[in-house]
Scaffold this active site. Structure first.
Site, PDB file in Angstrom:
ATOM      1  CB  VAL A  54      -0.877  -0.182   1.671  1.00 50.52           C
ATOM      2  CG1 VAL A  54      -2.353  -1.197   0.668  1.00 50.52           C
ATOM      3  CG2 VAL A  54      -0.558  -0.263   2.928  1.00 50.52           C
TER       4      VAL A  54
ATOM      5  CE1 TYR B  17      -0.499   1.483  14.967  1.00 48.39           C
ATOM      6  CE2 TYR B  17      -1.345   1.703  16.706  1.00 48.39           C
ATOM      7  CZ  TYR B  17      -1.627   1.629  15.878  1.00 48.39           C
ATOM      8  OH  TYR B  17      -2.499   0.159  16.073  1.00 48.39           O
TER       9      TYR B  17
ATOM     10  N   GLY C 222      -9.393  -1.960  21.560  1.00 46.08           N
ATOM     11  CA  GLY C 222      -8.080  -1.484  22.093  1.00 46.08           C
ATOM     12  C   GLY C 222      -7.058  -3.010  22.149  1.00 46.08           C
TER      13      GLY C 222
ATOM     14  CG  PHE D 243      -0.809  -4.710  16.773  1.00 46.12           C
ATOM     15  CD1 PHE D 243      -0.297  -3.345  15.708  1.00 46.12           C
ATOM     16  CD2 PHE D 243       0.543  -3.926  17.492  1.00 46.12           C
ATOM     17  CE1 PHE D 243      -0.419  -1.614  15.800  1.00 46.12           C
ATOM     18  CE2 PHE D 243      -0.005  -2.960  18.105  1.00 46.12           C
ATOM     19  CZ  PHE D 243       0.178  -1.603  17.183  1.00 46.12           C
TER      20      PHE D 243
HETATM   21  P1  NDP Z   1      -1.221  -8.064  11.515  1.00 45.24           P
HETATM   22  O1  NDP Z   1       0.236  -7.332  12.250  1.00 45.24           O
HETATM   23  O2  NDP Z   1      -1.806  -9.434  12.573  1.00 45.24           O
HETATM   24  O3  NDP Z   1      -1.517  -7.863  10.683  1.00 45.24           O
HETATM   25  C1  NDP Z   1      -1.435  -6.396   9.597  1.00 45.24           C
HETATM   26  C2  NDP Z   1      -1.903  -6.956   8.021  1.00 45.24           C
HETATM   27  O4  NDP Z   1      -1.890  -5.060   7.548  1.00 45.24           O
HETATM   28  C3  NDP Z   1      -1.471  -7.495   7.664  1.00 45.24           C
HETATM   29  O5  NDP Z   1      -2.198  -8.471   7.054  1.00 45.24           O
HETATM   30  C4  NDP Z   1       0.384  -6.843   6.756  1.00 45.24           C
HETATM   31  O6  NDP Z   1      -0.242  -8.006   5.373  1.00 45.24           O
HETATM   32  C5  NDP Z   1      -0.846  -6.043   6.438  1.00 45.24           C
HETATM   33  N1  NDP Z   1       0.154  -5.202   5.639  1.00 45.24           N
HETATM   34  C6  NDP Z   1       0.918  -4.179   6.653  1.00 45.24           C
HETATM   35  N2  NDP Z   1       1.947  -3.415   5.980  1.00 45.24           N
HETATM   36  C7  NDP Z   1       1.082  -3.608   4.148  1.00 45.24           C
HETATM   37  C8  NDP Z   1       1.754  -3.159   3.290  1.00 45.24           C
HETATM   38  N3  NDP Z   1       3.255  -1.938   3.663  1.00 45.24           N
HETATM   39  N4  NDP Z   1       0.910  -3.006   2.134  1.00 45.24           N
HETATM   40  C9  NDP Z   1      -0.211  -3.514   2.085  1.00 45.24           C
HETATM   41  N5  NDP Z   1      -0.697  -4.499   3.534  1.00 45.24           N
HETATM   42  C10 NDP Z   1       0.634  -4.201   4.374  1.00 45.24           C
HETATM   43  O7  NDP Z   1      -2.200  -6.557  12.339  1.00 45.24           O
HETATM   44  P2  NDP Z   1      -3.299  -6.724  13.123  1.00 45.24           P
HETATM   45  O8  NDP Z   1      -4.416  -7.389  12.790  1.00 45.24           O
HETATM   46  O9  NDP Z   1      -3.861  -6.032  14.658  1.00 45.24           O
HETATM   47  O10 NDP Z   1      -3.660  -5.446  12.357  1.00 45.24           O
HETATM   48  C11 NDP Z   1      -4.722  -4.827  11.571  1.00 45.24           C
HETATM   49  C12 NDP Z   1      -4.413  -3.370  11.556  1.00 45.24           C
HETATM   50  O11 NDP Z   1      -5.704  -3.055  13.074  1.00 45.24           O
HETATM   51  C13 NDP Z   1      -4.153  -2.273  11.773  1.00 45.24           C
HETATM   52  O12 NDP Z   1      -3.992  -1.132  11.095  1.00 45.24           O
HETATM   53  C14 NDP Z   1      -3.520  -2.394  12.944  1.00 45.24           C
HETATM   54  O13 NDP Z   1      -2.557  -0.900  13.166  1.00 45.24           O
HETATM   55  C15 NDP Z   1      -5.542  -2.234  13.553  1.00 45.24           C
HETATM   56  N6  NDP Z   1      -5.213  -2.484  15.154  1.00 45.24           N
HETATM   57  C16 NDP Z   1      -4.095  -3.248  15.141  1.00 45.24           C
HETATM   58  C17 NDP Z   1      -4.803  -3.601  17.294  1.00 45.24           C
HETATM   59  C18 NDP Z   1      -3.659  -4.891  17.952  1.00 45.24           C
HETATM   60  O14 NDP Z   1      -4.267  -4.725  18.845  1.00 45.24           O
HETATM   61  N7  NDP Z   1      -3.720  -5.663  17.072  1.00 45.24           N
HETATM   62  C19 NDP Z   1      -5.636  -2.547  17.962  1.00 45.24           C
HETATM   63  C20 NDP Z   1      -6.206  -1.286  16.604  1.00 45.24           C
HETATM   64  C21 NDP Z   1      -5.758  -1.467  15.751  1.00 45.24           C
HETATM   65  P3  NDP Z   1       1.058  -8.143   4.475  1.00 45.24           P
HETATM   66  O15 NDP Z   1       2.512  -8.187   5.707  1.00 45.24           O
HETATM   67  O16 NDP Z   1       1.010  -9.461   4.114  1.00 45.24           O
HETATM   68  O17 NDP Z   1       1.216  -6.535   3.093  1.00 45.24           O
HETATM   69  C1  8X3 Z   2      -2.920  -1.137  18.566  1.00 48.42           C
HETATM   70  C2  8X3 Z   2      -3.114  -1.262  19.522  1.00 48.42           C
HETATM   71  O1  8X3 Z   2      -1.500  -1.032  21.665  1.00 48.42           O
HETATM   72  O2  8X3 Z   2      -1.027   0.382  19.811  1.00 48.42           O
HETATM   73  O3  8X3 Z   2      -3.806  -0.176  17.580  1.00 48.42           O
HETATM   74  O4  8X3 Z   2      -2.627   0.990  21.030  1.00 48.42           O
HETATM   75  S1  8X3 Z   2      -2.015   0.039  20.947  1.00 48.42           S
END
Ligand code: NDP
Ligand code: 8X3
Length: 252
Positions: free
Chosen positions: A61, A153, A184, A190
């Site tokens: 992306v 972040y 959260g 992640f």
């Molecule tokens: P994961 O790391 O499990 O998943 C992240 C996803 O984002 C992967 O599928 C990865 O795919 C994709 N991604 C990352 N960078 C790129 C890139 N440059 N191009 C295309 N795809 C990309 O984390 P989560 O499922 O937890 O995260 C999903 C979303 O939720 C994020 O936006 C995160 O900030 C948000 N979030 C997460 C929280 C948490 O506690 N886990 C809490 C709040 C929000 P690939 O590496 O194959 O490209």
């Molecule tokens: C991901 C959750 O812990 O960074 O957005 O607030 S935290």
């Protein structure tokens, strides 16, 4: 005709859980992410289990040309997207501002803000042409509150929060719904990504309490998407019961 959902970051965590849930609900899917092998495997699994059609489009992306060209190359039938889930995102590092890494900052800003914008511009134009659609933007509690060392972040997720509101204003006259989902702590890849593969450090983030799982967020997204057409859920904040704010978690 089946509806279509386009999910960014479908290779893991919340995006992958959304793919399962929307497949269960008989949506056809466009799955995106960088790890094409994972996308292909998931596509095959969902096609077999739910008898839905799945298109795979692997791109980074952060790369504007790649985003535009990859989405443009999709056959016309896939451009009738009903639901866009802007989920791809990441955190890199957890350091005070004075020690932060320029590269980590660039990666977070390029992925979480600019990447989301590139995808949204292309897909919102498809939705405008159809006079319908629903955009789900995955923000975070980190965009609502700043926590120690979360600096950049948190700033990127505050930007997602602002863009969520901005998209709703700009797209309202086109019949497009826009929803911000702000989780959260969710146990996914992640923290492993944030700590660059340090699994022990990542595991400690979820020690002593029950975090959310990706399916909790997918179900919340489905709640917003499955409201009647005249209802828009503007935003939802979802936390583990043990989490009171971004930085306050009750650990046993
Ligand atoms: P994961 O790391 O499990 O998943 C992240 C996803 O984002 C992967 O599928 C990865 O795919 C994709 N991604 C990352 N960078 C790129 C890139 N440059 N191009 C295309 N795809 C990309 O984390 P989560 O499922 O937890 O995260 C999903 C979303 O939720 C994020 O936006 C995160 O900030 C948000 N979030 C997460 C929280 C948490 O506690 N886990 C809490 C709040 C929000 P690939 O590496 O194959 O490209
Ligand atoms: C991901 C959750 O812990 O960074 O957005 O607030 S935290």
């Amino acid at each position: 005709m089946s509806k279509i959902a386009l999910i960014t970051g479908a290779t893991s965590g919340i995006g992958e859980a959304c793919a399962h849930l929307f497949a269960r609900e008989k949506y056809n899917l466009v799955l995106t992410g960088r790890r094409e092998d994972r996308l292909e495997k998931l596509a095959k699994k969902l096609n077999t289990k739910f008898n839905i059609e799945v298109a795979v489009s692997a791109f980074d992306v952060r790369d504007r040309e790649q985003v535009i060209n990859s989405l443009d190359e999709l056959p016309a039938k896939w451009k009738k997207v009903n639901v866009l889930i802007n989920n791809a995102g990441l955190s890199q590092g957890l350091d005070p501002i004075q020690n932060g890494s320029y590269d980590d900052w660039d990666t977070m800003i390029d992925t979480n803000i600019k990447g989301l914008l590139y995808v949204s511009k292309v897909v919102s134009n498809w939705m405008v042409a159809n006079n319908a659609g629903h955009i789900i933007n995955i923000g975070s509690i980190a965009g609502k509150e700043v926590y120690p060392n979360g600096n950049v972040y948190c700033a990127t997720k505050a930007a997602v929060d602002a863009l969520n509101k901005a998209m709703r204003i700009d797209l309202v006259s086109h019949g497009i719904r826009v929803t911000g989902i702000h989780p959260g702590a969710v146990e996914t890849e992640f923290s492993e990504v944030r700590f660059k593969g340090d699994k022990d450090r990542a595991k400690k983030v979820y020690d002593g309490f029950e975090p959310l799982v990706a399916a909790d967020i997918a179900e919340t997204i489905w709640f917003a998407v499955s409201r009647p057409a005249h209802v828009n859920i503007n935003e939802l904040i979802i936390m583990p019961t043990a989490q009171a704010s971004a930085a306050i978690i009750s650990r046993k």
